[in-house]
Design a protein around this motif. Structure first.
Motif, PDB file in Angstrom:
ATOM      1  N   SER A 147       0.820  -1.209   0.000  1.00 45.03           N
ATOM      2  CA  SER A 147       0.000   0.000   0.000  1.00 45.03           C
ATOM      3  C   SER A 147       0.856   1.261   0.000  1.00 45.03           C
ATOM      4  N   TYR A 148       1.908   1.260   0.821  1.00 38.89           N
ATOM      5  CA  TYR A 148       2.825   2.405   0.816  1.00 38.89           C
ATOM      6  C   TYR A 148       3.430   2.616  -0.568  1.00 38.89           C
ATOM      7  N   GLU A 199      10.360   8.700  -1.852  1.00 37.19           N
ATOM      8  CA  GLU A 199       9.489   9.397  -0.898  1.00 37.19           C
ATOM      9  C   GLU A 199       9.405   8.627   0.419  1.00 37.19           C
ATOM     10  N   ILE A 200       9.381   7.310   0.335  1.00 36.79           N
ATOM     11  CA  ILE A 200       9.328   6.491   1.554  1.00 36.79           C
ATOM     12  C   ILE A 200      10.610   6.669   2.357  1.00 36.79           C
ATOM     13  N   LEU A 201      11.760   6.645   1.670  1.00 38.71           N
ATOM     14  CA  LEU A 201      13.036   6.760   2.379  1.00 38.71           C
ATOM     15  C   LEU A 201      13.232   8.147   2.982  1.00 38.71           C
ATOM     16  N   SER A 202      12.646   9.174   2.389  1.00 39.52           N
ATOM     17  CA  SER A 202      12.828  10.534   2.893  1.00 39.52           C
ATOM     18  C   SER A 202      11.806  10.912   3.959  1.00 39.52           C
ATOM     19  N   SER A 203      10.832  10.065   4.194  1.00 35.89           N
ATOM     20  CA  SER A 203       9.771  10.393   5.164  1.00 35.89           C
ATOM     21  C   SER A 203      10.165   9.939   6.567  1.00 35.89           C
ATOM     22  N   ASP A 204       9.889  10.781   7.548  1.00 32.25           N
ATOM     23  CA  ASP A 204      10.132  10.420   8.949  1.00 32.25           C
ATOM     24  C   ASP A 204       8.985   9.605   9.530  1.00 32.25           C
ATOM     25  N   ALA A 205       7.801   9.733   8.966  1.00 27.24           N
ATOM     26  CA  ALA A 205       6.625   8.970   9.407  1.00 27.24           C
ATOM     27  C   ALA A 205       5.846   8.578   8.158  1.00 27.24           C
ATOM     28  N   TRP A 212       1.657   8.920   3.879  1.00 28.57           N
ATOM     29  CA  TRP A 212       0.673   8.170   3.077  1.00 28.57           C
ATOM     30  C   TRP A 212      -0.728   8.733   3.273  1.00 28.57           C
ATOM     31  N   ALA A 213      -1.108   9.013   4.529  1.00 28.56           N
ATOM     32  CA  ALA A 213      -2.440   9.546   4.814  1.00 28.56           C
ATOM     33  C   ALA A 213      -2.627  10.937   4.221  1.00 28.56           C
ATOM     34  N   ASN A 214      -1.581  11.773   4.280  1.00 28.32           N
ATOM     35  CA  ASN A 214      -1.681  13.112   3.688  1.00 28.32           C
ATOM     36  C   ASN A 214      -1.895  13.039   2.182  1.00 28.32           C
ATOM     37  N   ALA A 252      -5.748  12.724   8.071  1.00 29.80           N
ATOM     38  CA  ALA A 252      -4.341  12.518   8.421  1.00 29.80           C
ATOM     39  C   ALA A 252      -4.107  12.523   9.923  1.00 29.80           C
ATOM     40  N   TRP A 253      -5.008  13.171  10.682  1.00 21.32           N
ATOM     41  CA  TRP A 253      -4.855  13.210  12.141  1.00 21.32           C
ATOM     42  C   TRP A 253      -5.011  11.839  12.777  1.00 21.32           C
ATOM     43  N   ILE A 254      -5.611  10.891  12.046  1.00 23.99           N
ATOM     44  CA  ILE A 254      -5.824   9.548  12.598  1.00 23.99           C
ATOM     45  C   ILE A 254      -4.498   8.837  12.818  1.00 23.99           C
TER      46      ILE A 254
END
Length: 551
Positions: free
Chosen positions: A330-331, A339-345, A350-352, A359-361
């Motif tokens: 899914s990611y 984008e996955i490697l540069s993301s901290d969360a 993904w939600a954004n 995204a708050w979930i």
């Protein structure tokens, strides 16, 4: 008129004239200003635990209070009971394996796979098989020694009491460090929505982490009922959110848009990793599946552990494997590997991208995951402390239960050490290196299994793991020990070794030479009255289990 009884233990040390007075009380309230109290010694007999601890006799004193308002529960037994079944055991294993990492940074495998999507998914699947082998090895120990803290019994039997104590000493610091780290992460993700454009300040984060840690400690001390429903609710919520992420990815793939499916059409076209990177990717994935050995800590509270533990393993691990694969798919369906490697969360990114309004979930999901892991970490880490005290390797104070049949003093010790680690966060950096010792203890456990097969080939064991499984686990654990030392040698590993060996400073005088501390014995009496704790009742079933473990 109310009839109350106390059980008073006098432990006489052969090498000392000091006397330890422990009062086992069935009272929930005691008023010291009562007058007209009459007491007499009604008899002397031996308590079952005394046979196990090889201590002296107990004296039972019945006290009769006139015109008192003291209450008691005559029918309630204070002991750790086998109350958890298949559903709870499966949920327990799921929470131990699925941490916050799958929400935050499931990118180690992808990075060491050189962003090759096909290779990374194959590594995730292969690591599930490797994790199953080590989990089944731990299952043999849990089933052979069906008591809380089974690995402690196992190490004591096959490597001696010194090694068992050092394992306990290491796990004491590791357990407190783990709960401190989980509490800090929980506080950070709980406060982060209020600081959207900057990092979370340290003081509010530490204060909230301390509050969360003590709240969870109190809940754990209230007994297994609170732990059970909180664990079940959080595990259902965690799996539901991961299921939502997985199904969303499947929907995007079914829709067949080019930007969603192009990364899977030529999944193996990217650069293929060399052998060193592939091994690193395997270790990253294997670590994500770690936690399967948790049944060695709580086997004494599972109903029918011989059948329950295998059923839980063969339910939870395949489910975790499917969830991990689908979540990563899914990611990759929504985000590019870069984008996955540069993301901290990753989950929040993904939600954004998919549901900006929801995204708050994701911070809520991460907080829920960490809360359940914190709850279970305190619950399971307190059991070896309780068992070691029962074996005489820790003060008798830690072999006590409160009125909710919870090892209150063991929980209190963990929460106190965890609070110190939160306040002195530099300690957590050192504690992170203690994870390195987990692999060393795992190697010893696997060697113990092989040693038992060689020394006791005709021993009747309820469950025997396939012999190549412990050999495979040894190879993986040796790699987990050697690679960090070779790749990033650090003086902290020396500090960890010294920390482990520092347990001998306590073991040699207190355990080997049986030196008694009079001031601690006095403090034990006061703390027992203050916390309303007592030595556990023992049933015939528990005594038969103890004798089985001793054989």
């Amino acid at each position: 008129m109310c009839h109350i009884y106390f059980v008073t233990y006098y432990f006489l040390s052969p090498s000392s004239t000091s006397i330890l007075l422990i009062i086992k009380t069935k009272l929930y309230l005691m008023k010291r200003e009562q007058k007209g109290q009459h007491y007499f010694i009604s008899g002397i007999h031996q308590h079952p635990l005394q046979l196990h601890r090889q201590e002296n006799l107990e004296i039972v004193i019945y006290i009769e209070f006139e015109n008192s308002s003291i209450t008691m529960d005559r029918g309630k037994k204070i002991q750790l009971k086998r109350v958890f079944g298949y559903c709870w055991g499966t949920s327990f294993l799921l929470i131990n394996i699925i941490g916050a990492g799958i929400f935050v940074s499931p990118k180690g495998v992808l990075a060491y796979s050189c962003m090759n999507v096909g290779v990374s998914l194959c590594v995730w699947a292969g690591c599930a098989v490797l994790a199953m082998t080590s989990t089944l090895c731990s299952a043999e120990i849990s089933i052979s020694f069906p008591c809380s803290g089974a690995q402690y019994y196992f190490l004591k039997r096959y490597f001696g009491s010194t090694v068992a104590f050092l394992n306990l000493w290491t796990s004491l610091f590791l357990g407190s460090g783990v709960v401190a780290g989980q509490a800090l992460l929980l506080a950070e993700y709980s406060i982060q929505p209020f600081f959207p454009s900057c990092s979370v300040p340290k003081l509010p984060k530490k204060c909230l982490a301390l509050a969360m840690l003590w709240i969870v400690g109190i809940l754990t001390s209230r007994g297994v009922k609170e732990v059970t429903w909180l664990q079940m609710a959080s595990s259902v919520l965690k799996v539901s959110i991961l299921g939502f992420i997985s199904l969303t990815g499947v929907v995007f793939l079914v829709r067949g848009k080019k930007e969603n499916v192009e990364r899977f059409q030529n999944a193996f076209d990217a650069e293929f990793p060399d052998i060193s990177h592939l091994i690193q990717a395997i270790f990253q994935g294997y670590f994500a599946y770690s936690g399967g050995a948790c049944f060695t800590l709580i086997a004494g509270e599972l109903k029918k552990p011989r059948t329950t533990i295998p059923k839980c393993i063969f339910t939870a691990l395949p489910l975790v494997t499917v969830v991990y694969l689908l979540v990563n798919i899914s990611y990759l369906t929504v985000l590019t590997p870069r984008e996955i490697l540069s993301s901290d969360a990753v989950a929040i990114t993904w939600a954004n991208r998919v549901f900006p309004s929801l995204a708050w979930i994701m911070p809520f999901a991460i907080s829920t995951s960490l809360f359940s892991n914190l709850l279970i970490s305190i619950f399971k880490s307190s059991r070896p402390i309780y068992l070691a005290s029962q074996e005489g390797q820790l003060p008798l104070l830690f072999n006590t239960l409160n009125s909710h049949s919870s090892p209150f003093t063991a929980v209190l010790l963990l929460v106190t050490l965890g609070s110190l680690a939160i306040i002195l966060t530099s300690l957590i950096d050192l504690i992170n290196y203690i994870f390195f010792t987990n692999s060393l203890w795992s190697i010893l456990l696997m060697i113990g299994i092989l040693r038992r097969r060689y020394q006791e080939p005709n021993l009747s064991i309820p469950y025997k793991v396939f012999l190549p499984f412990p050999l495979t686990t040894i190879v993986i654990d040796v790699g987990l020990v050697v690679i960090p030392l070779v790749k990033s040698p650090n003086v902290h590993y020396v500090y960890v070794l010294l920390l482990v060996l520092s347990g001998l400073l306590f073991y040699i005088p207190l355990m080997h030479f049986k030196i008694r501390l009079a001031w601690f014995e006095k403090m034990t009496c006061y703390l027992q009255l203050l916390f309303n704790i007592c030595l556990p009742d023992t049933s015939e079933e528990q005594m038969s289990e103890v004798q089985t473990v001793k054989k």
